[in-house]
Each structure stands twice: as structure tokens, then as C-alpha cells.
Design a protein around this motif. Structure first.
Motif, PDB file in Angstrom:
ATOM      1  N   MET A   1       0.798  -1.222   0.000  1.00 42.64           N
ATOM      2  CA  MET A   1       0.000   0.000   0.000  1.00 42.64           C
ATOM      3  C   MET A   1       0.836   1.280   0.000  1.00 42.64           C
ATOM      4  SD  MET A   1      -3.326  -0.745   0.112  1.00 42.64           S
ATOM      5  CE  MET A   1      -4.303   0.411   1.041  1.00 42.64           C
ATOM      6  N   GLY A   2       1.914   1.316   0.784  1.00 42.20           N
ATOM      7  CA  GLY A   2       2.635   2.563   1.009  1.00 42.20           C
ATOM      8  C   GLY A   2       3.740   2.826   0.018  1.00 42.20           C
ATOM      9  N   GLY A   3       4.345   4.019   0.131  1.00 46.82           N
ATOM     10  CA  GLY A   3       5.498   4.347  -0.683  1.00 46.82           C
ATOM     11  C   GLY A   3       6.708   3.536  -0.242  1.00 46.82           C
ATOM     12  N   THR A   4       7.607   3.259  -1.166  1.00 48.52           N
ATOM     13  CA  THR A   4       8.757   2.433  -0.836  1.00 48.52           C
ATOM     14  C   THR A   4       9.918   2.743  -1.770  1.00 48.52           C
ATOM     15  OG1 THR A   4       9.478   0.146  -0.458  1.00 48.52           O
ATOM     16  CG2 THR A   4       8.083   0.548  -2.370  1.00 48.52           C
ATOM     17  N   MET A   5      11.104   2.255  -1.402  1.00 51.11           N
ATOM     18  CA  MET A   5      12.277   2.308  -2.268  1.00 51.11           C
ATOM     19  C   MET A   5      12.477   0.919  -2.855  1.00 51.11           C
ATOM     20  SD  MET A   5      13.736   5.384  -2.157  1.00 51.11           S
ATOM     21  CE  MET A   5      15.509   5.254  -2.376  1.00 51.11           C
ATOM     22  N   GLU A   6      12.874   0.865  -4.114  1.00 55.76           N
ATOM     23  CA  GLU A   6      12.993  -0.417  -4.806  1.00 55.76           C
ATOM     24  C   GLU A   6      14.283  -0.456  -5.619  1.00 55.76           C
ATOM     25  OE1 GLU A   6      11.237  -4.216  -5.812  1.00 55.76           O
ATOM     26  OE2 GLU A   6      10.786  -2.708  -4.278  1.00 55.76           O
ATOM     27  N   GLY A   7      15.084  -1.487  -5.408  1.00 57.68           N
ATOM     28  CA  GLY A   7      16.259  -1.684  -6.238  1.00 57.68           C
ATOM     29  C   GLY A   7      15.837  -2.073  -7.643  1.00 57.68           C
ATOM     30  N   SER A   8      16.412  -1.449  -8.651  1.00 56.50           N
ATOM     31  CA  SER A   8      15.968  -1.670 -10.021  1.00 56.50           C
ATOM     32  C   SER A   8      16.408  -3.034 -10.553  1.00 56.50           C
ATOM     33  CB  SER A   8      16.521  -0.577 -10.937  1.00 56.50           C
ATOM     34  OG  SER A   8      16.141  -0.809 -12.279  1.00 56.50           O
ATOM     35  N   PRO A   9      15.464  -3.889 -10.961  1.00 56.64           N
ATOM     36  CA  PRO A   9      15.833  -5.204 -11.491  1.00 56.64           C
ATOM     37  C   PRO A   9      16.188  -5.174 -12.977  1.00 56.64           C
ATOM     38  CG  PRO A   9      13.456  -5.043 -11.379  1.00 56.64           C
ATOM     39  CD  PRO A   9      14.006  -3.749 -10.816  1.00 56.64           C
ATOM     40  N   TYR A  10      15.856  -4.071 -13.643  1.00 53.98           N
ATOM     41  CA  TYR A  10      16.101  -3.981 -15.086  1.00 53.98           C
ATOM     42  C   TYR A  10      16.130  -2.501 -15.466  1.00 53.98           C
ATOM     43  CZ  TYR A  10      15.922  -5.450 -19.996  1.00 53.98           C
ATOM     44  OH  TYR A  10      16.225  -5.665 -21.313  1.00 53.98           O
ATOM     45  N   LEU A  11      16.354  -2.210 -16.756  1.00 59.20           N
ATOM     46  CA  LEU A  11      16.398  -0.821 -17.220  1.00 59.20           C
ATOM     47  C   LEU A  11      15.116  -0.073 -16.893  1.00 59.20           C
ATOM     48  CD1 LEU A  11      17.951  -1.457 -20.753  1.00 59.20           C
ATOM     49  CD2 LEU A  11      19.151  -0.766 -18.684  1.00 59.20           C
ATOM     50  N   ALA A  12      14.006  -0.776 -17.003  1.00 59.50           N
ATOM     51  CA  ALA A  12      12.700  -0.244 -16.628  1.00 59.50           C
ATOM     52  C   ALA A  12      11.862  -1.424 -16.175  1.00 59.50           C
ATOM     53  CB  ALA A  12      12.031   0.462 -17.808  1.00 59.50           C
ATOM     54  N   PHE A  13      10.931  -1.180 -15.248  1.00 56.83           N
ATOM     55  CA  PHE A  13      10.074  -2.289 -14.842  1.00 56.83           C
ATOM     56  C   PHE A  13       8.670  -1.798 -14.528  1.00 56.83           C
ATOM     57  CE2 PHE A  13      12.059  -0.844 -10.930  1.00 56.83           C
ATOM     58  CZ  PHE A  13      11.078  -0.955  -9.956  1.00 56.83           C
ATOM     59  N   HIS A  14       7.728  -2.701 -14.700  1.00 56.92           N
ATOM     60  CA  HIS A  14       6.317  -2.415 -14.527  1.00 56.92           C
ATOM     61  C   HIS A  14       5.980  -2.292 -13.041  1.00 56.92           C
ATOM     62  CE1 HIS A  14       2.019  -3.599 -14.178  1.00 56.92           C
ATOM     63  NE2 HIS A  14       1.894  -3.020 -15.350  1.00 56.92           N
ATOM     64  N   ILE A  15       5.152  -1.315 -12.684  1.00 59.43           N
ATOM     65  CA  ILE A  15       4.681  -1.157 -11.307  1.00 59.43           C
ATOM     66  C   ILE A  15       3.154  -1.179 -11.332  1.00 59.43           C
ATOM     67  CG2 ILE A  15       4.624   0.351  -9.285  1.00 59.43           C
ATOM     68  CD1 ILE A  15       7.306   1.480 -10.180  1.00 59.43           C
TER      69      ILE A  15
ATOM     70  N   PHE B   1      17.341  -6.618   0.694  1.00 56.56           N
ATOM     71  CA  PHE B   1      16.287  -6.626  -0.314  1.00 56.56           C
ATOM     72  C   PHE B   1      16.229  -5.290  -1.047  1.00 56.56           C
ATOM     73  CE2 PHE B   1      14.876 -10.060   2.476  1.00 56.56           C
ATOM     74  CZ  PHE B   1      14.540 -11.032   1.552  1.00 56.56           C
ATOM     75  N   CYS B   2      16.797  -4.255  -0.459  1.00 60.25           N
ATOM     76  CA  CYS B   2      16.879  -2.937  -1.103  1.00 60.25           C
ATOM     77  C   CYS B   2      18.253  -2.360  -0.803  1.00 60.25           C
ATOM     78  CB  CYS B   2      15.785  -2.017  -0.570  1.00 60.25           C
ATOM     79  SG  CYS B   2      15.728  -0.391  -1.369  1.00 60.25           S
ATOM     80  N   PRO B   3      18.871  -1.623  -1.740  1.00 62.96           N
ATOM     81  CA  PRO B   3      20.221  -1.116  -1.507  1.00 62.96           C
ATOM     82  C   PRO B   3      20.298   0.151  -0.670  1.00 62.96           C
ATOM     83  CG  PRO B   3      19.505  -0.545  -3.725  1.00 62.96           C
ATOM     84  CD  PRO B   3      18.435  -1.412  -3.142  1.00 62.96           C
ATOM     85  N   CYS B   4      19.291   1.013  -0.744  1.00 63.13           N
ATOM     86  CA  CYS B   4      19.524   2.358  -0.217  1.00 63.13           C
ATOM     87  C   CYS B   4      18.292   3.004   0.398  1.00 63.13           C
ATOM     88  CB  CYS B   4      20.080   3.258  -1.315  1.00 63.13           C
ATOM     89  SG  CYS B   4      19.088   3.269  -2.826  1.00 63.13           S
ATOM     90  N   SER B   5      17.505   2.249   1.144  1.00 66.90           N
ATOM     91  CA  SER B   5      16.350   2.844   1.800  1.00 66.90           C
ATOM     92  C   SER B   5      16.657   3.107   3.264  1.00 66.90           C
ATOM     93  CB  SER B   5      15.133   1.915   1.701  1.00 66.90           C
ATOM     94  OG  SER B   5      14.072   2.436   2.488  1.00 66.90           O
ATOM     95  N   ALA B   6      16.583   4.364   3.673  1.00 69.38           N
ATOM     96  CA  ALA B   6      16.823   4.722   5.071  1.00 69.38           C
ATOM     97  C   ALA B   6      15.743   4.162   5.988  1.00 69.38           C
ATOM     98  CB  ALA B   6      16.895   6.242   5.210  1.00 69.38           C
ATOM     99  N   HIS B   7      14.652   3.653   5.415  1.00 70.65           N
ATOM    100  CA  HIS B   7      13.548   3.130   6.211  1.00 70.65           C
ATOM    101  C   HIS B   7      13.581   1.606   6.331  1.00 70.65           C
ATOM    102  CE1 HIS B   7      11.770   7.110   6.357  1.00 70.65           C
ATOM    103  NE2 HIS B   7      11.949   7.210   5.064  1.00 70.65           N
ATOM    104  N   SER B   8      14.599   0.964   5.752  1.00 71.50           N
ATOM    105  CA  SER B   8      14.716  -0.483   5.874  1.00 71.50           C
ATOM    106  C   SER B   8      15.147  -0.846   7.293  1.00 71.50           C
ATOM    107  CB  SER B   8      15.739  -1.025   4.868  1.00 71.50           C
ATOM    108  OG  SER B   8      15.288  -0.854   3.542  1.00 71.50           O
TER     109      SER B   8
END
Length: 391
Positions: free
Chosen positions: A113-127, A330-337
Motif C-alpha cells: 500500500m505505502g510508498g517504498t524504495m525499490e532496487g531496479s531489477p532492469y532498465l525499466a520495470f512495470h509497477i 532486499f533494497c540497496p539504499c532505503s533509510a527506512h529499511s
């Protein structure tokens, strides 16, 4: 290697939460629930309480998806030569099939539901975004839905042995990249060229593990006054030429099959002068203090305080810009992890948690020194996962 430990944890957490099922689509969450890191972001993970965990993927990802630990893999085709369909429409019959018979009266369905940080799995990805709850509500109008972002963070905070193994591999790749890159740093290079010295090593994938499917990463170089700007949430290699007297900060995020690192080293191309030596000495003293505070049961805020106290005692507190670390994996750079290694954090360290320790000082207009390591919490302290260039 099938991660039976993570599979068991997912099923147990679902029972404890008393949810009828959970449905996730963000690649990091699909990885958490199934052991597979989607390429294009069009996959979904569905775990039913007391039932199976199903991975839904596009047809061209089926081969990769077999490496996960889902109980079953379902494939869909979003478009072909005769039909151009939206991903969500192509998934409808599979979602109906997978969740058919689920007792929605036994509890809500958990969704992102909420906002999040996501490590990119590809050049572009579907959300999927808001499309996911809308799609599920149409298919299952009698179901109640609840956000599970906090539940997912808690579930992924403690890594399994298999997950830690991947993170160690990603750190080993970065070690080789940093060693190779540092040997070729020279004054006169522009920052993007310097960054590429390190980036190439990440692409080389120096691992002998035949089970590794995808490994790569990103590298950035910030020199002189630009290194003083490196406290921003993003890293940026600019066109500046590196000078022999510069502090040269190199930031790296490497990954192996969706498990990330967050590593920084600061180089000096000549013998550091008195001011640089003072900054280096403070950062490494703060690092030592933070590492010494890491153990199961320790408060994350106390780890941050140990580092900050050293900096302030040396009269450099005005150059502090951020807390000393955050969860990584699971994520590289989220200060909220989880865990958040920050003064305001309420997190308590547990064995198996993985995070970075990044004491840093940023002197505006002059330069910055940051040393960012990866650590995992062990039964009696910590394991340093980035045991290279540590002085």
C-alpha cells in the motif's frame, strides 16, 4: 539452492498475522515471498494461509523463476502477434484460479500500500501500484484488504542463511571491483571515467557459483567539493576532473539475484594533508565505536550514538549529515529499511539482521569522507562483510 527456511518463515508469519492471503507485486517483495527476483516487474506472489505460495510470471521468465521456492509457478502471456492485452487483464484468470476457495471470512488479504524504495531489477520495470487492489477488488468483492508494508519489512529484516550467502557474494564482487578500480585511479580523470573503473568489476561477475543467475550493480564517483554533496539521497558522478589533492569518494551498490550491498570508500591520491587526516581519523574512530556496539539485543539508536559521540568529541559534529546506517539486502539504499541505525530508531538488533555502517563527514565546498561497510549481526557480535580497504 532452495531456501526452505524463508519458505517456512513466510507461511508461519502468515498464520500469525491471521490474514487469508497476501498478494505482492514489487520485485523485492516477490523475492521475499518466493525466492525469485522478477526482471520486468510484471510478476506476482500469492501466498494463502494454510495453503500454497504461487509465483505468477510472464512466460519468458519461467526458466529463471524455477530457481525460487514457490510451491508452483503459473505463466501468462500479456501480448502476442494476435492479441495486445494489458498485464492485469492477462493475470485475471490466473489470480482467480490461485485464490479460488480461499476463505476470505477468515481474515483480510494483505497487499502493498505505502510508498517504498525499490532496487531496479532492469532498465525499466512495470509497477502495478493502485491497479493491484483495484484488480483484486473486482475479482473478489467479498474480500477485505489491508496494507502489509510494515509486515513485509519485519519479515525481511532477519536474513536466512541462503539470503546471507547471496549478500556475501555481492560483497565479494564489490571487493574485487574496488581493488581493481583503486589501482587505476589517477588525477586528471573525470568522475564518470573513474566510476567506470569500479563499475566494470561489478559487471564482470567474479563468482564461481553456478547457481547465480544475475549479478551487476552501480558505481559513482564524487571528488573534491562534489564529495561534500554525497550526503544526498542519490549519488551522482559529475564531469569534474579529479585533482591530485582531492578526496575521492566511490559509492557502490552491487547485487546478486536481487540481494544488494551499499558500500563506500574514500580515496586520497596523495599523502593526506593535516585536514584530510583529521577527517579520516574521526570517521574510522566512529566506525570502530559503532562496530563495537553491535550485538543481538543492542538498540540500533545506541549504535548510532556510539558513532556520533566520537565525531562530536573531536569537534566535527557540524559536518554530520545523516545517521550511521540502515538495513540493506532486499533494497540497496532505503533509510527506512529495518533496522534503522538512527538516533530516533526504536529497532533492536537481532541475529541475522544485515545493515550498513557509514560514518561520514561532509565539509561544504571542500570535500567529504565516508566509509560504508556491510555487516551482519551474529550470535555474539557482528560479521564484517566488507573486509577490504579498511584503513
Amino acid at each position: 539452492m532452495i531456501d526452505t527456511d524463508r519458505s517456512t518463515r513466510v507461511k508461519s508469519a502468515l498464520q500469525e498475522a491471521k490474514m487469508a492471503a497476501v498478494v505482492c507485486s514489487l520485485p523485492s517483495n516477490v523475492l521475499l515471498l518466493t525466492g525469485y527476483w522478477p526482471v520486468m516487474g510484471t510478476s506476482m506472489a500469492v501466498s494463502v494461509r494454510g495453503g500454497p505460495t504461487t509465483l505468477i510470471v510472464p512466460e519468458d521468465e519461467v526458466e529463471l523463476a524455477q530457481a525460487g521456492f514457490a510451491d508452483s509457478v503459473e505463466a501468462f502471456t500479456a501480448d502476442n502477434l494476435t492479441d495486445l492485452d494489458r498485464v492485469s487483464n492477462a493475470m485475471k484468470p490466473i489470480l482467480s484460479k490461485v485464490l479460488r476457495g480461499t476463505n476470505f471470512a477468515a481474515g483480510p488479504v494483505g497487499i502493498e500500500m505505502g510508498g517504498t524504495m525499490e532496487g531496479s531489477p532492469y532498465l525499466a520495470f512495470h509497477i502495478f501500484g493502485a491497479k493491484l487492489p483495484g484488480l483484486l477488488a473486482v475479482l473478489f468483492p467479498n474480500a477485505a484488504f489491508v496494507g502489509i508494508d510494515r509486515w513485509l519489512r519485519a519479515l525481511g529484516a532477519v536474513k536466512t542463511k541462503a539470503e546471507l550467502r547471496r549478500i556475501r557474494q555481492a560483497c565479494a564482487i564489490a571487493k574485487n571491483a574496488f581493488s581493481d578500480g583503486a589501482r587505476h585511479l589517477r588525477p586528471g580523470m573525470r568522475e564518470p571515467n573513474a566510476a567506470q573503473l569500479f563499475r566494470g568489476g561489478l559487471t564482470a561477475c567474479k563468482t564461481s557459483d553456478p547457481e547465480t543467475q544475475r549479478c551487476d550493480g552501480f558505481a559513482f564517483c564524487m571528488s573534491g567539493p562534489n564529495s561534500a554533496k554525497a550526503y544526498a539521497e542519490y549519488a551522482c558522478s559529475r564531469c569534474r576532473k579529479i585533482e591530485s589533492s582531492d578526496l575521492v569518494m566511490v559509492h557502490c551498490n552491487s547485487y546478486v539475484d536481487g540481494f544488494w550491498t551499499d558500500i563506500t570508500r574514500t580515496f586520497s591520491l596523495q599523502v593526506p594533508d593535516e585536514k584530510q587526516t583529521r577527517l579520516y581519523a574521526a570517521v574510522f574512530a566512529a566506525r570502530k565505536a559503532a562496530l563495537s556496539a553491535i550485538r543481538p539485543g543492542a538498540r540500533a539508536a545506541d549504535v548510532d550514538a556510539a558513532s556520533e559521540t566520537v565525531i562530536r568529541e573531536r569537534g566535527l559534529g557540524q559536518y554530520l549529515k545523516h545517521g550511521v546506517g540502515h538495513g540493506v539486502g532486499f533494497c540497496p539504499c532505503s533509510a527506512h529499511s529495518t533496522p534503522q541505525i538512527h538516533a530516533e530508531s526504536e529497532d533492536v538488533l537481532c541475529e541475522g539482521m544485515v545493515f550498513n555502517v557509514e560514518p561520514a563527514l561532509y565539509v561544504e565546498g571542500y570535500g567529504g569522507v565516508r566509509h560504508c561497510d556491510m555487516v551482519s549481526v551474529t550470535a555474539d557480535g557482528y560479521e564484517l562483510l566488507t573486509d577490504f580497504q579498511t584503513d
